[in-house]
Design an enzyme around this catalytic site. Sequence first.
Site, PDB file in Angstrom:
ATOM      1  N   TYR A  54      10.972   4.188   5.698  1.00  0.00           N
ATOM      2  CA  TYR A  54      11.264   4.921   4.451  1.00  0.00           C
ATOM      3  C   TYR A  54      12.444   5.865   4.683  1.00  0.00           C
ATOM      4  O   TYR A  54      12.363   6.784   5.500  1.00  0.00           O
ATOM      5  CB  TYR A  54      10.034   5.739   3.990  1.00  0.00           C
ATOM      6  CG  TYR A  54       8.832   4.896   3.603  1.00  0.00           C
ATOM      7  CD1 TYR A  54       8.908   3.518   3.465  1.00  0.00           C
ATOM      8  CD2 TYR A  54       7.583   5.490   3.369  1.00  0.00           C
ATOM      9  CE1 TYR A  54       7.807   2.752   3.123  1.00  0.00           C
ATOM     10  CE2 TYR A  54       6.475   4.725   3.013  1.00  0.00           C
ATOM     11  CZ  TYR A  54       6.601   3.352   2.902  1.00  0.00           C
ATOM     12  OH  TYR A  54       5.507   2.586   2.561  1.00  0.00           O
ATOM     13  N   TRP A 210      -1.370   0.284  -2.298  1.00  0.00           N
ATOM     14  CA  TRP A 210      -0.087   0.875  -2.720  1.00  0.00           C
ATOM     15  C   TRP A 210       0.349   0.442  -4.117  1.00  0.00           C
ATOM     16  O   TRP A 210      -0.121  -0.555  -4.631  1.00  0.00           O
ATOM     17  CB  TRP A 210       1.009   0.623  -1.700  1.00  0.00           C
ATOM     18  CG  TRP A 210       1.388  -0.791  -1.323  1.00  0.00           C
ATOM     19  CD1 TRP A 210       0.850  -1.517  -0.292  1.00  0.00           C
ATOM     20  CD2 TRP A 210       2.408  -1.623  -1.900  1.00  0.00           C
ATOM     21  NE1 TRP A 210       1.483  -2.740  -0.206  1.00  0.00           N
ATOM     22  CE2 TRP A 210       2.447  -2.833  -1.163  1.00  0.00           C
ATOM     23  CE3 TRP A 210       3.304  -1.463  -2.953  1.00  0.00           C
ATOM     24  CZ2 TRP A 210       3.335  -3.877  -1.453  1.00  0.00           C
ATOM     25  CZ3 TRP A 210       4.195  -2.494  -3.243  1.00  0.00           C
ATOM     26  CH2 TRP A 210       4.205  -3.684  -2.509  1.00  0.00           C
ATOM     27  N   PRO A 212      -0.188   1.770  -7.243  1.00  0.00           N
ATOM     28  CA  PRO A 212      -1.212   1.619  -8.289  1.00  0.00           C
ATOM     29  C   PRO A 212      -0.602   1.559  -9.693  1.00  0.00           C
ATOM     30  O   PRO A 212      -1.225   1.041 -10.608  1.00  0.00           O
ATOM     31  CB  PRO A 212      -2.081   2.875  -8.116  1.00  0.00           C
ATOM     32  CG  PRO A 212      -1.210   3.872  -7.412  1.00  0.00           C
ATOM     33  CD  PRO A 212      -0.338   3.042  -6.504  1.00  0.00           C
ATOM     34  N   ALA A 214       2.416   0.092 -10.164  1.00  0.00           N
ATOM     35  CA  ALA A 214       3.477  -0.923 -10.056  1.00  0.00           C
ATOM     36  C   ALA A 214       4.849  -0.263 -10.164  1.00  0.00           C
ATOM     37  O   ALA A 214       5.694  -0.656 -10.980  1.00  0.00           O
ATOM     38  CB  ALA A 214       3.286  -2.026 -11.103  1.00  0.00           C
ATOM     39  N   GLY A 291       2.066   7.873  -5.821  1.00  0.00           N
ATOM     40  CA  GLY A 291       3.466   8.228  -5.590  1.00  0.00           C
ATOM     41  C   GLY A 291       3.907   9.085  -6.760  1.00  0.00           C
ATOM     42  O   GLY A 291       3.404   8.906  -7.874  1.00  0.00           O
TER      43      GLY A 291
END
Length: 323
Positions: A54, A210, A212, A214, A291
């Site tokens: 990342y 990861w 959730p 989209a 996120g």
Amino acid sequence: MKYRNLGRSGLKVSELSFGSWVTFNKQVDTNLAEKMFGTCLDAGINFFDNAEGYERGQSEVVMGKALKALSNPRDSYCVSSKVFFGAKENPLPTQIGLSRKHITEACHQALERLQVDYLDLYFCHRADPDTPISETVWAMHNLVTQGKILYWGTSEWSAEEISEAYEFAYANHLTPPSMEQPQYNLLDRNRFEKEYGPLYEKYGLGTTIWSPLASGALTGKYLEGIPEGSRASLAGYEWLKKSMVESDRGQERMTRVASLVLIAEKLNVSMSKLAIAWCLLNENVSTVILGASKIEQLEENLKSTELSCNHHTPLHSLLTGGF
Ligand code: NDP
């Protein structure tokens, strides 16, 4: 906040956790990261997700500084890294993949960037067809026995590859994986529900899921075009814009989002809360990694637990009945 065992392991992770892909070091600086972690910790979140790949390691630097500034006791939260993609712009062959060499060196580098003595969770970010699974399992097992990582797992490995890792570990009395990190949301369900189906019972596979939302598509905010400053508008993420809205598949997915938005409106709940609550209702999910590029998004998304825990609402029967 509720806590769930990470699969068959004894580790209790908060059912919502927080990750840094795209955001940290791009949309979120150290100051904002510190505020976001404060919000997360106040809400009971105890797992923060990261990866060497990342922002070429810089996301871990931001996370490390923010966690240090908050100075919460190290035994009160979990932090992860992932190895595979490397942290360099033009990595040399020894700086990527799942060889014993890269797994070991990437772990040491992540510990330094995150300013911690050990990683709670360490993931193989993708499967590496060029490295025998036996070498990867041994490398992870050695890091566990050295106290540098506590639990190891995979991300987006096939069910066959995950099974191979378990079987090799069991046959050789090594530490097996504890978790997989797959994508799972209302638009992307097949691998999590079908392909991995037998693994939950057979191996006690935990999952840290990861995207959730989209990547934001499930908020409905891309239905009228691409909002300025949103993930799909960012330089370097043209591939995401293409797959999310511009391709035929993207358009088909947007049609599905539009029908979900109608359901959310009818139920008078926000689409993001509905989408995250839906993930939480699957008992094979150990934790949903959120996120956020803004603190308001994080605050909104944290409220999704209100929907998933109320078992008496019509919403709950709709969520459990399936879309
Ligand atoms: P989401 O699908 O939830 O997308 C988060 C993004 O959606 C935010 O950054 C924001 O983007 C937008 N958003 C979130 N909430 C709202 C809201 N309430 N209203 C409007 N927009 C909103 O999760 P991520 O894709 O970020 O994935 C979560 C974590 O999972 C990552 O941080 C990472 O740790 C992990 N991950 C792992 C992967 C792997 O291969 N193992 C791959 C991808 C992620 P914006 O404001 O910029 O539009």
